[in-house]
Design an enzyme around this catalytic site. Structure first.
Site, short mmCIF file in Angstrom:
data_model
loop_
_atom_site.label_atom_id
_atom_site.label_comp_id
_atom_site.label_asym_id
_atom_site.label_seq_id
_atom_site.Cartn_x
_atom_site.Cartn_y
_atom_site.Cartn_z
N VAL A 58 12.21 5.06 16.61
CA VAL A 58 13.56 4.53 16.43
C VAL A 58 14.56 5.36 17.02
CG1 VAL A 58 12.87 3.04 14.55
CG2 VAL A 58 14.08 5.31 14.15
N TYR A 165 20.74 13.62 4.43
CA TYR A 165 20.17 12.42 3.79
C TYR A 165 21.32 11.55 3.38
CZ TYR A 165 16.98 9.12 1.69
OH TYR A 165 15.95 8.06 1.30
N1 LIG Z 1 10.95 5.62 -1.80
C1 LIG Z 1 11.81 5.77 -2.33
O1 LIG Z 1 12.22 6.25 -3.41
C2 LIG Z 1 13.39 5.51 -1.34
C3 LIG Z 1 14.59 5.46 -2.34
C4 LIG Z 1 15.83 5.46 -1.53
C5 LIG Z 1 15.52 5.09 -0.02
N2 LIG Z 1 14.51 5.17 0.69
C6 LIG Z 1 14.33 4.54 2.13
O2 LIG Z 1 13.38 3.66 2.09
C7 LIG Z 1 12.93 3.64 3.39
C8 LIG Z 1 11.37 3.71 3.27
O3 LIG Z 1 10.88 4.68 2.72
P1 LIG Z 1 9.46 4.81 1.95
O4 LIG Z 1 9.51 5.47 0.76
O5 LIG Z 1 8.78 3.26 2.14
O6 LIG Z 1 8.80 5.98 2.86
P2 LIG Z 1 7.40 6.04 3.89
O7 LIG Z 1 7.37 7.28 4.14
O8 LIG Z 1 6.29 5.45 2.76
O9 LIG Z 1 7.55 4.91 4.99
C9 LIG Z 1 8.70 5.23 5.95
C10 LIG Z 1 8.00 4.90 7.33
O10 LIG Z 1 9.14 4.79 8.49
C11 LIG Z 1 8.28 5.67 9.56
N3 LIG Z 1 9.24 6.56 10.36
C12 LIG Z 1 9.74 7.35 10.01
N4 LIG Z 1 10.38 7.96 11.15
C13 LIG Z 1 10.28 7.20 12.04
C14 LIG Z 1 10.67 6.68 13.35
N5 LIG Z 1 11.55 7.79 13.97
N6 LIG Z 1 10.26 5.70 13.95
C15 LIG Z 1 9.73 4.72 13.72
N7 LIG Z 1 9.23 5.02 12.17
C16 LIG Z 1 9.48 5.81 11.47
C17 LIG Z 1 7.44 6.57 8.94
O11 LIG Z 1 6.11 6.73 9.78
C18 LIG Z 1 6.84 5.63 7.68
O12 LIG Z 1 5.86 5.14 7.95
C19 LIG Z 1 13.24 4.97 3.96
O13 LIG Z 1 14.73 4.64 5.01
C20 LIG Z 1 13.80 5.69 2.83
O14 LIG Z 1 14.96 6.83 3.13
C21 LIG Z 1 13.24 5.34 -0.25
#
Ligand SMILES: NC(=O)c1ccc[n+]([C@@H]2O[C@H](COP(=O)([O-])OP(=O)(O)OC[C@H]3O[C@@H](n4cnc5c(N)ncnc54)[C@H](O)[C@@H]3O)[C@@H](O)[C@H]2O)c1
Length: 259
Positions: A58, A165
């Protein structure tokens, strides 16, 4: 929005919250394209749900353009975009090294990287998807599309070390309303979810005692969020035609402590 026979793109769809959303959309009959860096997991999930995987970074204009071209060739123009691609890092703004007492500050390249992935990457996919949606015939109420972004509770109560972040996620929150206003005359709705602490591969790697402590810190229910609960809110934001310009916490009432 009636989901039957629509197409969707889910960024970060190979894992965690994005994967749960891709599954939930597919279960409603949506043709889903997964944009992610993780090809193995992305391809396996695409096979499972009858969708397509596009290896997309992305942060790259060319990569995102190629992803949308492939997704649209397979499924037609998407009416739905869910932005979940994201990552984090941790460093204090300035502080002393525990090892030798030397003074350090947050490395600027690391700060910029998080902004590029979480904020600029989200906007890049959103702007290109919205431009594509403008070519669609409007449906009920003149609606052409629905977009869901993923911020974080850290947009509002970021912890120590989360300057980059939190800034990236606060940017996603801050742009939600102006984007909804930009796109209102074209019938495209935009909403953002601020998750608290969810049980995704990120946290699965943590020791059980850390997971238990995190779960205990949630007012109610005293557990980590389930990715399917995130997906359920994303689907509500997509399906409910009056949901627009909103930033919604999904966090069991947690307010993050300083550390
Ligand atoms: N899990 C939590 O507790 C939590 C809390 C708040 C926010 N979030 C946000 O939710 C979203 C999803 O997180 P998650 O917990 O499912 O994490 P995750 O690591 O399981 O999934 C994130 C995905 O994004 C992909 N990704 C990262 N950089 C990328 C790039 N440059 N281009 C394309 N894909 C890319 C990764 O390969 C991964 O598959 C994120 O934005 C994270 O910041 C998660």
């Amino acid at each position: 929005m009636d989901l039957a026979n629509t197409a969707a793109v889910v960024t970060g769809g190979a894992s965690g919250l994005g994967a749960a959303t891709a599954r939930a959309l597919a279960a409603k009959g949506v043709k889903v394209a997964i944009f992610d860096l993780q090809a193995d997991k992305g391809e396996a999930l695409a096979d499972e749900i009858g969708g397509v995987f596009c290896k997309v970074d992305v942060t790259s204009d060319d990569s995102v353009d190629a992803g949308f071209a492939a997704a649209r060739a397979a499924h037609g123009q998407e009416r739905i975009l869910v932005n979940c691609a994201g990552t984090g890092n941790a460093a204090k703004t300035a502080g002393r090294s525990k090892q030798d007492g030397s003074i350090k500050h947050f490395p600027l390249d690391a700060f910029d990287r998080i902004i590029q992935i979480n904020l600029v990457g989200t906007f890049r996919c959103l702007a290109k998807s919205a431009a594509g949606m403008l070519t669609l015939a409007p449906g009920e109420d003149g609606e052409r599309g629905a977009i869901v972004n993923t911020a974080s509770a850290a947009a509002e109560d970021g912890q120590m070390g989360q300057a980059a972040y939190s800034a990236s996620k606060a940017g996603v929150v801050g742009m939600t309303l102006p984007i909804a206003r930009d796109l209102m005359s074209e019938g495209i709705r935009v909403n953002t979810i601020l998750p608290g602490i969810f049980d995704t591969p990120l946290l699965a790697a943590a020791p059980q005692q850390v997971r238990d402590a995190l779960a205990a810190s949630v007012p109610f229910p005293k557990r980590l969020g389930r990715p399917e609960e995130f997906a359920a809110l994303a689907l509500t934001m997509i399906e409910c035609g009056y949901f627009n310009g909103e930033d919604v916490r999904l966090d069991g009432a947690i307010r993050m402590a300083p550390r």
